[in-house]
Each structure stands twice: as C-alpha cells, then as structure tokens.
Design an enzyme around this catalytic site. Structure first.
Site, mmCIF file in Angstrom:
data_model
loop_
_atom_site.group_PDB
_atom_site.id
_atom_site.type_symbol
_atom_site.label_atom_id
_atom_site.label_comp_id
_atom_site.label_asym_id
_atom_site.label_seq_id
_atom_site.Cartn_x
_atom_site.Cartn_y
_atom_site.Cartn_z
ATOM 1 C CB CYS A 178 -0.921 0.005 1.194
ATOM 2 S SG CYS A 178 -1.962 -1.442 1.229
ATOM 3 C CG HIS A 228 -6.140 1.915 -0.552
ATOM 4 N ND1 HIS A 228 -4.939 2.415 -1.028
ATOM 5 C CD2 HIS A 228 -5.812 0.960 0.373
ATOM 6 C CE1 HIS A 228 -3.928 1.771 -0.432
ATOM 7 N NE2 HIS A 228 -4.432 0.882 0.414
ATOM 8 C CB CYS A 232 -1.618 1.037 7.620
ATOM 9 S SG CYS A 232 -3.182 0.800 6.766
ATOM 10 N N GLY A 238 -0.115 -3.533 4.515
ATOM 11 C CA GLY A 238 -0.458 -4.908 4.842
ATOM 12 C C GLY A 238 0.783 -5.716 5.140
#
Lengths: 311, 409
Positions: free
Chosen positions: B107, B363, B393, B395
C-alpha cells in the site's frame, strides 16, 4: 617571477606593506586537518625566494598578516584558538592572544589604529584586540557559524567586514554592539571577503563557486556575480591599484584574475597549483605583481598578466 | 583528534557543498473509479500511465530525454508490472534511453517510488525523475498479493502467519484491541464522503485530475470510447443512519463494514521530481520540497497502526513536530486504523484529509501514495500551508510516511 616550496600545505600569504620584496606565508601540516604549523617570511628572488625567518608552531596556522605599526611584526591565526604576534628578531611569539574557543581562521591589522587587530574563529565570533594591553576589547557573536574572514575597512578605521559559514557577510562598527549591515545572497559558506579600496563596495566569495560584489546601499542583491570557478572559492582580494581588478583562489586549484568591467568570465585563469589554491595577495608596490599559495606548498609571485611560474 | 575530524568535515563541506534539495515539479492523477464498475475497469495501467506521462510533459514542457529514471509502484500485477512500465513509456513517446523499474511496498508503493526518486536525486545519480503508482483492481484480484505456495513451516510462527491475515481482520483487531467504537468509524466515513463531495463540487480536484480517454466494455461486450473525468465512489449524503445499517464485513462482532473501509478502485498517479538546480535549469515549476521519508514495522495482526509509528519517525528526520504540520493525508484503508493513528498522535482532526480519503474515493493499492501527493499539494497551496504529511498503513504490518514542504505560499 619567484618561487618557494613550503614543507606543509600553505593556507595564506601576505605581502609586506613596508618592503616590496617580502612575503609572509602561514602553513599547516597534514592539509590543515591536524599537526604542526609554520610561519615563513620569504625574500623574493629569481627564480627562488629565500627564507629569512621561520617560526614553527604546535598547531596548524590558517592566516597571516603584517602588523601595520611595525615592519618587523607579523600576526598569525592558529588552530589552537590563539592569535600570535611574532617579531622577526625572536623565534617565539612575543604575544599570545587566547580567548577564542575554537580554531582562529582569520586575523587582520587595522590600517590606522595600528595597535588594534581583528580575528575570526570557528567559534562563530569575531574579536577585536588591543595589542598594547593584549586584551580582547570587543566580542562580536552575531554569526551563527564559523567566521572565515575579517578585514578592516581601508578608510573607516572603525569598520570591518566579516564572512561566515552562515552564508552571510556583515559590516561591523566597533562603536556599536551590533553589526551595521548584513548581506545574504550566497548559497553556501562565505569563505572570504574584501573591501574595494576605491569605493564603498566589497566582495564576498563562497563555496557556491561564485564571487558577489556588493554595494552597501543596496543589500537586497549583489551588484555583480562572478562565476567561473568550479569549486568553492577560498580567497578573494581587490587590487590595491585598480578598483575593478580582483583575484581569487579556489578549491578548483585555479587562481583567477577578474576585471569587473567585463564580469562574464575571468580575465586570466592561472593553473599552476597542483592542489587546492588557498591564498592570494597583491604586492603593494608593483601594480602587476601578485602572489599565490596552495596546499601543494607552492608559493608563487609573478606578474598577473604573464603565465604563472611552473615548478 | 576531535578537532581534526571537525576541520576535515568543514573542508569536506566546502567541497561537496550543501546537500542537494529535491523538489516536486508536478503531481497528477487519473480519476479514481470503482473496480469492475467504473470507467477505468477495462483500462490497463499502462494506458493510464501513458496518458499521465503525456500530461506531465505537456504541462511542464520538459524534454523527455532529460528524464533519467522512472519508478512506478504496483502491487497486484504479476511482477509488479516491471515489463509494462517500459511499454507505457514508449506509448508516451519517451526515447529508449529513459530507464525504469517497478517496485512493490504494497500500500505504500506509490510513496516509496517518490522516496526512491528523491534518494537517487540526493545521491547525485539522477537530476530529474518520475515517480508514481498504478493499480487496476478490476483486472487483478486483491488475493494475487498473496501468491501461494508459501512454506508451511512459516505458519507455525505466529507473526509469520499473521502477515497473511485478511486486511479486514487486522482492522477488527485494531477495533477490539484499542476500543475504537463503530460510531467513530462511521463518523469518519460520513466525514470522508462529505469532504470529498464538497471538494468535487467546488472543483478542488480539478487541478490534480487528468481526464483519461479510454474504452469501456458493456455487459454484452460492446466497446464504447469514453473520457473519465471524475472520481465515482463519492456518495454525497452518506449519513450515520445509512452506514449504521451495514453488517460487519469480516468478524461478526467487529466494527469494520464495507461503508467504513476503503473502496476497491482503479487509478494511477505520477509525480515529477528534480534537484532544485535541475528544476531551475529546465524551467520546471518548483511546487514543493520532498523533506523526509520513513518506513517502520508494526505487528502484522494490527498492521493498520502503521501511520501512528511512521509519522513520528518522518517528522523526527525532518526536525519537525506534529504541530508544525498543516495538512495530513492519512490513507483511510479502514476507519479503524486511521482513527487510531490520528488519536494516538493527537492530530487535530480538521487537519486530516481535508478533501476526503480512500473511504470516499478508493484505495488503488500501488497508486495511493502518489495520489496523496497529487491531492496534498493543491490544498497546501490553496490554504497557504507550509508542511504536509503523507502516510499509510501497509499490509503485513508496516507504515510509511513522508514530509513535504509547500514552496508556493
């Protein structure tokens, strides 16, 4: 044309204001990073200079200046934080001025108040001293980084110029506690500064590879910017004879003579040094005669419009 | 010898000069559209990138040959789209002398690419480079991020096993561990939609969005050429009542719902960076300065807390504090983790995502970091803010953050 080779790296040279054929050189062992220093006084000769005085010091020497009031006395700026006064009749310093808390990088003798000197240090201060009492009379602590250069005004004996790692140069009046003028324009440390002897203007030289010419009546921007060096500029010096002629010494190993009437490129570029060029000065008796020194230990004196002497 | 080291340092500084400053000269994004439903559902990422490159070149009049590196983040396409990048460049008429590579920090890929270009500029390897991120979540499944087979032995190690937890479960872990209420999460979602809707209505996205001309396939396979101009996930009039009716999507007792999670979306974004000197020499706009970047690791089972730990590190590197920041772009992967991060750091809610976030417009994994740059800069300019922070954040348990200084104030 005259040559000398010092054992250490040369950091600064100064012609005697009294005698045409004398030059003093401050040198540092191990490129000025550590070790001893030496003060050499040299008499010009062809092809080689003759050493007429030498004083060895415990720490590196970074600047040298003849005392205006006495033809036999010379000031040096030392890495141990002291300013030392030498008399050519004695091997040891006759005065040791200790107040700076880091390396002293510049020292200059007042042209008119001949008992007054100014010094600049890595401790970010410029200090004015009285040689009669050996006392520091003024402490100017406005710069936020190393002070690399301190030069008295040739006409106003209360004024001196300082240049610093904080990218500024400042004009000081010893009758006032704060600086009277600050110029900010360089993109790097300002390693050197000097006054034009024929006007109010002054020059600053920087690690940003440029020399700026300033008119104190307009501090917003430099009047002229000289570019042509390819590394930081160690020293800049106005000719005592011509207001539009300057010389500069650079980490790019070259010594450049500039004519402000044609500022787009150096008038002459001398490439005789094989290490960083660190010091330059003009002879006060002969309008063509110039001296340079460098980390290669070479001290060269020659007519600036002729090819520099090759060793 | 301490004095010697200082003298040597000073001399070194005289020679190397000041550290090279990295400036941002352009940042654009495609519209973000819903996966498998929106206008970009049939558009390969190469097409999105090529059109963004065209736009960057057109607006900055940069000579394409001056671009010395292109780095694009991508998560889901096989090999993170390494080969496709080269293809996209030729589509946009780049000379074959311009190199590129793809990267995958999941991400944070879109932010990592910006940091990579900035680092290359700082190191003196390049002077001008393009960073970005591109993701088609329509053409490539979210699950393709976890690519079996994985070693069985790893699943005996709790942390290793937790790295492959579904993201929604990690969100619910944050909910239960830190007591984030459903109401707070739904409120963030309501706010996100409301801010985004307002921004869209008042044209605040116009500056950052590049309309994409593409082909979309209808239900019966018929092809239609369209121009996608707007984000399509924003729902004006989203209320707490509406969101309150949604069932938890993962853990039946958790608070994470489809309404307070980020949308699954297609999109791309690119950022043009240069050394300040190169920007001046090439007449490029100097919009902002890339100040600092940090990535940190956090426990994988609560991966969403990443921003709470990455932001302080990036601020520390920049020599700034939370209070110095005017706008925070914190990715709303889930309302749970975004709420936790904001509260943990004591950030003023009004400074966070002023134009809405991923809950409202999606996203697209690899795109998001660069998309946030494109969203942040116009808003800093408009509000005359100085510093902005971008964070998300990651993953598997990480967080990334960057500090950017707006230079057009």
């Amino acid at each position: 044309m005259s040559l000398f080779k010092t054992p250490f790296s040369a950091y600064s040279l100064a012609f005697s204001p009294y005698e045409q054929d004398k030059v003093a050189v401050a040198t540092s062992q191990h490129f000025g990073v550590a070790g001893n220093g030496a003060l050499h006084v040299l008499q010009l000769g062809v092809p080689f200079m003759r050493e007429i005085y030498r004083a060895n010091t415990q720490d590196n020497l970074f600047d040298v200046c003849w005392l205006e009031g006495n033809e036999h006395q010379i000031l040096v700026a030392s890495g141990d934080g002291s300013v030392k006064l030498y008399d050519l009749a004695y091997p040891q310093p006759i005065l040791n001025l200790v107040q700076h808390t880091a390396e002293v990088f510049s020292v200059h003798s007042n042209y008119q108040f001949t008992k007054q000197i100014v010094s600049g240090s890595y401790d970010a201060s410029a200090k004015v001293w009285d040689l009669v009492t050996g006392v520091c009379t003024h402490n100017f602590a406005e710069h936020s980084s190393h002070v690399y250069s301190t030069i008295w005004n040739p006409r106003i004996p209360f004024h001196f110029l300082s240049s610093s790692g904080d990218r500024t140069a400042k004009i000081w009046d010893t009758r006032q506690p704060q600086s009277v003028l600050t110029v900010l324009g360089h993109a790097g440390d300002v390693l050197s500064c000097d006054w034009d002897k024929y006007s109010e203007c002054f020059a600053t030289a920087s690690t940003d590879q440029s020399i700026s010419i300033w008119d104190p009546r307009n501090t917003q921007r430099a009047m002229i910017i000289l570019t042509g060096h390819s590394l930081g500029i160690r020293k800049v010096k106005y000719s005592p004879f011509y207001g539009n002629i300057l010389v500069s010494a650079s980490y790019d190993m070259s010594v450049c003579v500039w004519n402000l009437a044609n500022p787009s490129a150096p008038l002459i570029r001398h490439m005789h040094h094989t290490e960083f060029a660190s010091g330059v000065d003009w002879n006060l008796f002969n309008d063509k005669l110039m001296g340079s020194c460098g980390w290669d230990g070479k001290v060269c004196v020659w007519d600036y419009d002729k090819p520099a002497p090759q060793v | 010898m301490e004095g010697g080291a200082r003298r040597l340092n000073i001399i070194n500084q005289h020679l190397t000069g000041e550290p090279i400053e990295v400036v941002i000269c352009a940042a654009f994004r495609t519209p973000l559209t819903r996966a498998k439903k929106g206008g970009l559902k049939d558009t390969p990422v190469e097409e999105m990138l090529a059109q963004l490159y065209d736009h960057v070149i057109k607006t900055t009049r940069l000579d394409k040959a001056k671009i010395e590196e292109v780095v694009i983040g991508n998560v889901l396409k096989v090999g993170s789209n390494g080969m496709g990048l080269r293809l996209a460049q030729f589509m946009s008429g780049f000379p074959d002398t311009v190199p590129c590579y793809s990267l995958n920090r999941m991400c944070a890929s879109g932010l990592q690419s910006v940091a990579d270009i900035a680092n290359a500029i700082k190191a003196g390897q390049i002077k001008i480079g393009i960073a970005g991120g591109a993701e088609s979540m329509s053409l490539f499944e979210m699950n393709s991020a976890v690519h079996p087979p994985l070693p069985e032995r790893a699943f005996e190690i709790p942390a290793a096993a937790n790295t492959v937890l579904p993201m929604g479960i990690t969100s619910d872990n944050v909910v239960s561990r830190f007591g984030i209420t459903r109401q707070k999460m739904d409120q963030m979602a309501v706010d996100s939609h409301a801010k985004a809707a307002k921004a869209q209505e008042t044209g605040l996205f116009d500056e950052e969005i590049v309309p994409i001309k593409t082909v979309v396939k209808g239900e019966n396979g018929e092809q239609k050429t369209i121009t996608v101009t707007k984000d399509d996930g924003i729902r004006k009039g989203t209320t707490l009542q509406i969101l309150g009716k949604l069932r938890p999507a993962f853990n039946p007792n958790g608070g994470t719902t489809a309404g307070n999670s980020s949308q699954v979306t297609d999109g791309a974004a690119v950022v043009l960076l240069a050394s300040r000197q190169a920007a001046i020499e090439n007449n490029l706009p100097i919009l902002a300065r890339f100040v600092s970047f940090a990535a940190v690791g956090v426990p994988p089972e609560i991966m969403g807390v990443g921003p709470a730990f990455a932001i302080p590190r990036a601020l520390q590197l920049a020599g700034l504090t939370i209070n110095d920041i005017d706008i925070f772009e914190i990715n709303e992967a889930f309302a749970s983790q975004a709420t936790f991060s904001i509260e943990h750091l004591g950030i003023d809610k009004n400074k966070v995502n002023p134009k809405g976030g991923a809950i409202a417009f999606g996203h697209p994994l690899g795109c998001t970091g660069s998309r946030q740059v494109a969203t942040l800069l116009p808003e800093l300019r408009r509000t005359r803010g100085r510093y902005g922070v971008i964070s998300m954040c990651i993953g598997s348990g990480m967080g990334a953050a960057a500090v950017i200084e707006n230079l057009v104030r």
